[in-house]
Design a protein around this motif. Structure first.
Motif, PDB file in Angstrom:
ATOM      1  N   VAL A  31      33.182  45.668  42.817  1.00 43.60           N
ATOM      2  CA  VAL A  31      34.319  44.798  42.509  1.00 43.60           C
ATOM      3  C   VAL A  31      35.437  45.652  41.905  1.00 43.60           C
ATOM      4  O   VAL A  31      35.146  46.667  41.276  1.00 43.60           O
ATOM      5  CB  VAL A  31      33.923  43.679  41.511  1.00 43.60           C
ATOM      6  CG1 VAL A  31      33.000  42.676  42.169  1.00 43.60           C
ATOM      7  CG2 VAL A  31      33.348  44.235  40.224  1.00 43.60           C
TER       8      VAL A  31
ATOM      9  N   GLU B 116      38.748  48.558  46.684  1.00 43.49           N
ATOM     10  CA  GLU B 116      39.634  49.508  45.985  1.00 43.49           C
ATOM     11  C   GLU B 116      40.819  48.770  45.348  1.00 43.49           C
ATOM     12  O   GLU B 116      41.672  48.176  46.028  1.00 43.49           O
ATOM     13  CB  GLU B 116      40.139  50.645  46.887  1.00 43.49           C
ATOM     14  CG  GLU B 116      39.057  51.664  47.222  1.00 43.49           C
ATOM     15  CD  GLU B 116      38.518  52.409  45.995  1.00 43.49           C
ATOM     16  OE1 GLU B 116      39.322  52.865  45.157  1.00 43.49           O
ATOM     17  OE2 GLU B 116      37.287  52.518  45.863  1.00 43.49           O
ATOM     18  N   THR B 117      40.854  48.880  44.040  1.00 42.59           N
ATOM     19  CA  THR B 117      41.824  48.140  43.231  1.00 42.59           C
ATOM     20  C   THR B 117      43.268  48.296  43.707  1.00 42.59           C
ATOM     21  O   THR B 117      43.992  47.306  43.859  1.00 42.59           O
ATOM     22  CB  THR B 117      41.707  48.618  41.765  1.00 42.59           C
ATOM     23  OG1 THR B 117      40.359  48.382  41.338  1.00 42.59           O
ATOM     24  CG2 THR B 117      42.666  47.895  40.852  1.00 42.59           C
TER      25      THR B 117
END
Ligand SMILES: N[C@@H](CCC(=O)N[C@@H](CS)C(=O)NCC(=O)O)C(=O)O
Length: 201
Positions: free
Chosen positions: A52, A65-66
């Motif tokens: 997450v 991937e943020t």
């Protein structure tokens, strides 16, 4: 869209904060998928990473991937995450980059700290502690920017500092950084921040 998160993930906290602060609650459903270490975790049905944050888009893509997720959410918001003026945008990205570096560094050190003593690398811990200290200093120097109009870099900086408090209280990042400490104490009163504070017990 669906945003998958777990409550203590500092990475996932960034898009979670963005959803609330930039008015995307009608467009993004947020779904808690903890515990992440469950081998039957739903994330395994979607892709190889099972990390997450993760985002299922309205076009059926599953994106991890943020920074990529923030890019998609920014587009969905009509570009609210970063200023449009090139100079201000550059400064916002600079803050976002420092916040990302800090989060990666804290995350790596926290894993290293939890290894068996025989496997632990004092050199890695020292190197990452130094990097984190430089990031705290850079945020202290950028406090005028943090106090300005809201952008994603500011939310990410707050998420990184919250993670530092949870996993590295010994960093005492407030010591010698009074402006950053004062800014943070005030900033975390915002409901989106207060309602997503990590709890590492
Ligand atoms: N580079 C990734 C890092 C995400 C990440 O490491 N998330 C952690 C939670 S903070 C995770 O999902 N860990 C589960 C695992 O390692 O299995 C990003 O920027 O999104």
């Amino acid at each position: 869209m669906k945003l998958f998160y777990s409550g203590n993930s500092p990475y996932a906290r960034r898009p979670r904060l963005a959803v609330v602060e930039f008015g995307l609650e009608d467009k993004v459903e947020v779904i808690d998928v903890s515990p992440l270490n469950d081998p039957k975790n739903i994330l395994h049905n979607y892709g190889p990473g099972a990390k997450v944050p993760a985002l299922e888009t309205d076009t059926g893509a599953f994106v991890c991937e943020t920074l990529l997720i923030l890019q998609i959410l920014d587009e969905a918001s009509g570009g609210k995450f970063y200023p449009s003026d090139p100079v201000a945008r550059g400064k916002a990205m600079q803050i976002e980059g420092i916040a990302s570096l800090l989060m990666d560094s804290l995350f790596e050190r926290s894993h290293e700290n939890r290894r068996d003593p025989a496997e632990k690398s004092a050199a890695v811990i020292e190197k990452e502690a130094g990097r984190a200290a430089r990031c705290y200093d850079a945020l202290e120097a950028a406090v005028d920017e943090l106090s300005g109009p809201l952008h994603m870099g500011i939310l990410s900086a707050a998420a990184s500092l919250g993670y530092a408090d949870g996993r590295h209280p010994g960093d005492n990042w407030r010591t010698g950084r009074p402006k950053l400490a004062a800014w943070y104490e005030d900033f975390i009163k915002r409901p989106a921040l207060a309602n997503s504070m990590p709890n590492f017990g």
